[in-house]
Design a protein around this motif. Structure first.
Motif, PDB file in Angstrom:
ATOM      1  N   LEU A 135       0.838  -1.206   0.000  1.00  0.00           N
ATOM      2  CA  LEU A 135       0.000   0.000   0.000  1.00  0.00           C
ATOM      3  C   LEU A 135       0.872   1.254   0.000  1.00  0.00           C
ATOM      4  CD1 LEU A 135      -2.766   1.446   0.253  1.00  0.00           C
ATOM      5  CD2 LEU A 135      -2.418   1.364   2.731  1.00  0.00           C
ATOM      6  N   LEU A 136       1.938   1.265   0.794  1.00  0.00           N
ATOM      7  CA  LEU A 136       2.807   2.434   0.832  1.00  0.00           C
ATOM      8  C   LEU A 136       3.411   2.708  -0.544  1.00  0.00           C
ATOM      9  CD1 LEU A 136       4.632   1.923   4.243  1.00  0.00           C
ATOM     10  CD2 LEU A 136       2.740   3.473   3.727  1.00  0.00           C
ATOM     11  N   ARG A 137       3.765   1.659  -1.248  1.00  0.00           N
ATOM     12  CA  ARG A 137       4.289   1.823  -2.600  1.00  0.00           C
ATOM     13  C   ARG A 137       3.205   2.348  -3.546  1.00  0.00           C
ATOM     14  NH1 ARG A 137       9.570   2.554  -3.647  1.00  0.00           N
ATOM     15  NH2 ARG A 137      10.889   0.963  -2.679  1.00  0.00           N
ATOM     16  N   LYS A 138       2.000   1.858  -3.353  1.00  0.00           N
ATOM     17  CA  LYS A 138       0.897   2.279  -4.216  1.00  0.00           C
ATOM     18  C   LYS A 138       0.540   3.740  -3.989  1.00  0.00           C
ATOM     19  CE  LYS A 138      -3.459   0.299  -5.859  1.00  0.00           C
ATOM     20  NZ  LYS A 138      -4.428  -0.798  -5.623  1.00  0.00           N
ATOM     21  N   LEU A 139       0.613   4.182  -2.747  1.00  0.00           N
ATOM     22  CA  LEU A 139       0.332   5.580  -2.437  1.00  0.00           C
ATOM     23  C   LEU A 139       1.444   6.512  -2.900  1.00  0.00           C
ATOM     24  CD1 LEU A 139      -1.062   5.262   1.216  1.00  0.00           C
ATOM     25  CD2 LEU A 139      -2.364   5.890  -0.829  1.00  0.00           C
ATOM     26  N   ASN A 140       2.647   5.956  -3.063  1.00  0.00           N
ATOM     27  CA  ASN A 140       3.822   6.779  -3.385  1.00  0.00           C
ATOM     28  C   ASN A 140       4.601   6.140  -4.535  1.00  0.00           C
ATOM     29  OD1 ASN A 140       3.762   8.668  -0.847  1.00  0.00           O
ATOM     30  ND2 ASN A 140       3.552   6.592  -0.033  1.00  0.00           N
ATOM     31  N   PRO A 141       3.979   6.048  -5.710  1.00  0.00           N
ATOM     32  CA  PRO A 141       4.571   5.262  -6.807  1.00  0.00           C
ATOM     33  C   PRO A 141       5.891   5.792  -7.340  1.00  0.00           C
ATOM     34  CG  PRO A 141       2.687   6.528  -7.578  1.00  0.00           C
ATOM     35  CD  PRO A 141       2.682   6.630  -6.081  1.00  0.00           C
ATOM     36  N   THR A 142       6.176   7.089  -7.169  1.00  0.00           N
ATOM     37  CA  THR A 142       7.423   7.637  -7.707  1.00  0.00           C
ATOM     38  C   THR A 142       8.431   7.982  -6.611  1.00  0.00           C
ATOM     39  OG1 THR A 142       6.581   9.916  -7.689  1.00  0.00           O
ATOM     40  CG2 THR A 142       6.148   8.593  -9.670  1.00  0.00           C
ATOM     41  N   ALA A 143       8.124   7.660  -5.362  1.00  0.00           N
ATOM     42  CA  ALA A 143       8.981   8.060  -4.242  1.00  0.00           C
ATOM     43  C   ALA A 143      10.265   7.243  -4.187  1.00  0.00           C
ATOM     44  CB  ALA A 143       8.223   7.912  -2.927  1.00  0.00           C
ATOM     45  N   ASP A 144      11.342   7.902  -3.780  1.00  0.00           N
ATOM     46  CA  ASP A 144      12.621   7.243  -3.554  1.00  0.00           C
ATOM     47  C   ASP A 144      12.719   6.918  -2.070  1.00  0.00           C
ATOM     48  OD1 ASP A 144      15.199   6.399  -3.264  1.00  0.00           O
ATOM     49  OD2 ASP A 144      16.124   8.082  -4.321  1.00  0.00           O
ATOM     50  N   PHE A 145      12.487   5.660  -1.711  1.00  0.00           N
ATOM     51  CA  PHE A 145      12.472   5.243  -0.313  1.00  0.00           C
ATOM     52  C   PHE A 145      13.878   5.150   0.289  1.00  0.00           C
ATOM     53  CE2 PHE A 145       8.197   4.293  -1.436  1.00  0.00           C
ATOM     54  CZ  PHE A 145       7.467   4.126  -0.265  1.00  0.00           C
ATOM     55  N   SER A 146      14.877   5.384  -0.502  1.00  0.00           N
ATOM     56  CA  SER A 146      16.247   5.294   0.007  1.00  0.00           C
ATOM     57  C   SER A 146      16.839   6.658   0.328  1.00  0.00           C
ATOM     58  CB  SER A 146      17.144   4.596  -1.026  1.00  0.00           C
ATOM     59  OG  SER A 146      17.298   5.395  -2.194  1.00  0.00           O
ATOM     60  N   LYS A 147      16.072   7.718   0.131  1.00  0.00           N
ATOM     61  CA  LYS A 147      16.609   9.082   0.265  1.00  0.00           C
ATOM     62  C   LYS A 147      15.939   9.826   1.408  1.00  0.00           C
ATOM     63  CE  LYS A 147      17.269  13.346  -2.405  1.00  0.00           C
ATOM     64  NZ  LYS A 147      17.007  14.012  -3.705  1.00  0.00           N
ATOM     65  N   ALA A 148      16.737  10.296   2.366  1.00  0.00           N
ATOM     66  CA  ALA A 148      16.202  11.119   3.452  1.00  0.00           C
ATOM     67  C   ALA A 148      15.595  12.389   2.877  1.00  0.00           C
ATOM     68  CB  ALA A 148      17.310  11.463   4.439  1.00  0.00           C
ATOM     69  N   GLY A 149      14.464  12.801   3.435  1.00  0.00           N
ATOM     70  CA  GLY A 149      13.768  13.981   2.957  1.00  0.00           C
ATOM     71  C   GLY A 149      12.659  13.682   1.975  1.00  0.00           C
ATOM     72  N   THR A 150      12.619  12.468   1.444  1.00  0.00           N
ATOM     73  CA  THR A 150      11.546  12.091   0.527  1.00  0.00           C
ATOM     74  C   THR A 150      10.202  12.222   1.223  1.00  0.00           C
ATOM     75  OG1 THR A 150      12.933  10.543  -0.711  1.00  0.00           O
ATOM     76  CG2 THR A 150      10.550  10.197  -0.824  1.00  0.00           C
ATOM     77  N   GLN A 151       9.262  12.888   0.574  1.00  0.00           N
ATOM     78  CA  GLN A 151       7.928  13.083   1.129  1.00  0.00           C
ATOM     79  C   GLN A 151       7.018  11.918   0.727  1.00  0.00           C
ATOM     80  OE1 GLN A 151       6.445  15.821   2.950  1.00  0.00           O
ATOM     81  NE2 GLN A 151       8.566  16.418   3.371  1.00  0.00           N
ATOM     82  N   LEU A 152       6.400  11.328   1.716  1.00  0.00           N
ATOM     83  CA  LEU A 152       5.483  10.213   1.490  1.00  0.00           C
ATOM     84  C   LEU A 152       4.086  10.567   1.971  1.00  0.00           C
ATOM     85  CD1 LEU A 152       7.626   7.217   2.832  1.00  0.00           C
ATOM     86  CD2 LEU A 152       7.508   8.074   0.480  1.00  0.00           C
TER      87      LEU A 152
END
Length: 301
Positions: A135-152
Motif C-alpha cells: 500500500l505504501l508503494r501504491k500511495l507513493n509510486p514515484t517516491a525514492d524510499f532510500s533518500k532522506a527527505g523524501t515526502q510520502l
C-alpha cells in the motif's frame, strides 16, 4: 501540513467524505476503523475478513445494525472523525540508515543473530503506519524510499489516544477477534487475532494477565511445537519486531500461553497459531496500554 500526491488517485480520493466502496473508500474505512480502535489489522485498501470483523464490532459498539457492511449509518458514524485519512511524512536519516537485511527462516539460524530487525524500509514504515508495504508503494509510486527527505503519503494513525482501561478481555476463536470490555460489560475496542489450531487449541476458559514484557526475547523449545524440525535444539531468539512474539508479550496465568505480537502482520486473522493469541505489533501495544495485572481474559469458541 497535510499534502496529497497528485500522481496517486488513492491518496486524493481517500480524503473525500462519501460512501464509495472502491479502493479509496476501503482505505478510508480502514484508517477510520483503526483510529476508532476497531482494527482492520494491516491496512491494505482491500475489503477482507478482518475489515468485515472490524465493521461488525464497530457497529455493535455504536448500537448500529450489525451487518459488517459499510452502509450509510456506519459511514456517518465513522466520518464523525474529521482528521485527514492520509498525512505527509518525510523520510529521516534514521529511516534510511537502518541496517535492513533479510532474515533466515530457520529458528536455529535466527538464534545466531543479535537482533531480529526489519528486513526493509517499507516493512519498517508499514509497522509504524499500520500499513502493508504494498500500500505504501501504491500511495507513493514515484517516491525514492532510500533518500532522506523524501515526502510520502501515509495513513494518519500515529498519535491516536490509547484505548480506555479494560476490565475484561474476550478472545473469540470463532470470530478471530480480541475485544476490550468496560466495567458495564460494553465492548469498546476490537482487534483481529490468530488463536490456536487443531494441534494447539486455544485454552478455553478464564485466565488472568500476570505481567507484560516489552521487546521480549523468545525462548524456543522445539518440544513445545508439533511441527518443529527434529534436528532443532533449544535456542533464545533476540528481541526485535521480527521476533516470533513481536514487540510485546502479555503473560497469562495459563503456563506457556500469552497475548503477543508477530513478525507477519498480514497473517493475523487468516492463519492459525501454536495456541497463543497473536496480534499485529501495533495492536498488541494498544491492548497492553489498556490492561493491567489480574485483568480477566476470557477465551471462548
Amino acid at each position: 501540513m497535510t499534502a496529497y500526491a497528485a500522481e496517486s488517485p488513492l491518496a486524493v480520493a481517500a480524503n473525500e467524505l462519501d460512501t464509495t466502496v472502491g479502493a479509496a473508500g476501503q482505505l478510508r474505512a480502514q484508517v477510520l476503523l483503526d483510529r476508532a480502535h476497531f482494527s482492520p489489522g494491516e491496512i491494505d485498501g482491500f475489503a477482507g475478513s478482518n475489515q468485515r470483523r472490524a465493521v461488525r464490532g464497530y457497529q455493535q459498539a455504536k448500537a448500529l445494525p450489525v451487518t459488517g457492511d459499510l452502509d450509510a449509518g456506519t459511514w456517518a458514524a465513522l466520518n464523525a472523525d474529521m482528521a485527514p485519512v492520509l498525512v505527509a511524512y518525510a523520510l529521516t536519516v534514521e529511516d534510511v540508515g537502518q541496517n535492513y537485511a533479510s532474515l533466515p527462516q530457520d529458528m536455529m539460524e535466527q538464534g545466531k543473530l543479535k537482533s531480529l530487525g526489519f528486513e526493509s524500509i517499507e516493512e519498517a514504515l508499514g509497522e509504524r503506519f499500520h500499513a502493508s508495504p504494498a500500500l505504501l508503494r501504491k500511495l507513493n509510486p514515484t517516491a525514492d524510499f532510500s533518500k532522506a527527505g523524501t515526502q510520502l503519503q501515509v495513513p494518519n494513525v500515529v498519535g491516536v489516544a490509547a484505548p480506555a482501561k479494560a476490565t475484561k478481555v474476550v478472545v473469540d476463536k470463532s470470530d478471530s477477534t480480541l475485544t476490550l470490555v468496560d466495567a458495564a460489560g460494553n465492548p469498546f475496542a476490537q482487534y483481529p487475532v490468530s488463536s490456536g489450531s487443531q494441534h494447539d487449541p486455544l485454552p478455553l476458559g478464564e485466565w488472568k494477565i500476570v505481567a507484560t514484557a516489552v521487546n521480549p526475547t523468545f525462548h524456543y523449545n522445539p518440544a513445545l511445537f508439533w511441527d518443529a524440525d527434529p534436528t532443532h535444539a533449544r535456542a533464545t531468539l533476540a528481541a526485535g519486531p521480527n521476533n516470533p512474539v513481536g514487540t510485546r508479550w502479555i503473560d497469562l496465568s495459563k503456563p506457556h500461553y500469552g497475548l503477543h505480537g508477530t513478525a507477519e502482520p498480514a497473517s493475523i486473522g487468516k492463519t492459525q497459531s501454536h495456541g497463543c493469541v497473536r496480534l499485529t505489533n501495533w495492536d498488541v501495544e494498544r491492548v497492553a496500554a489498556a490492561i493491567g495485572p489480574d485483568v480477566v481474559v476470557v477465551m471462548q469458541e
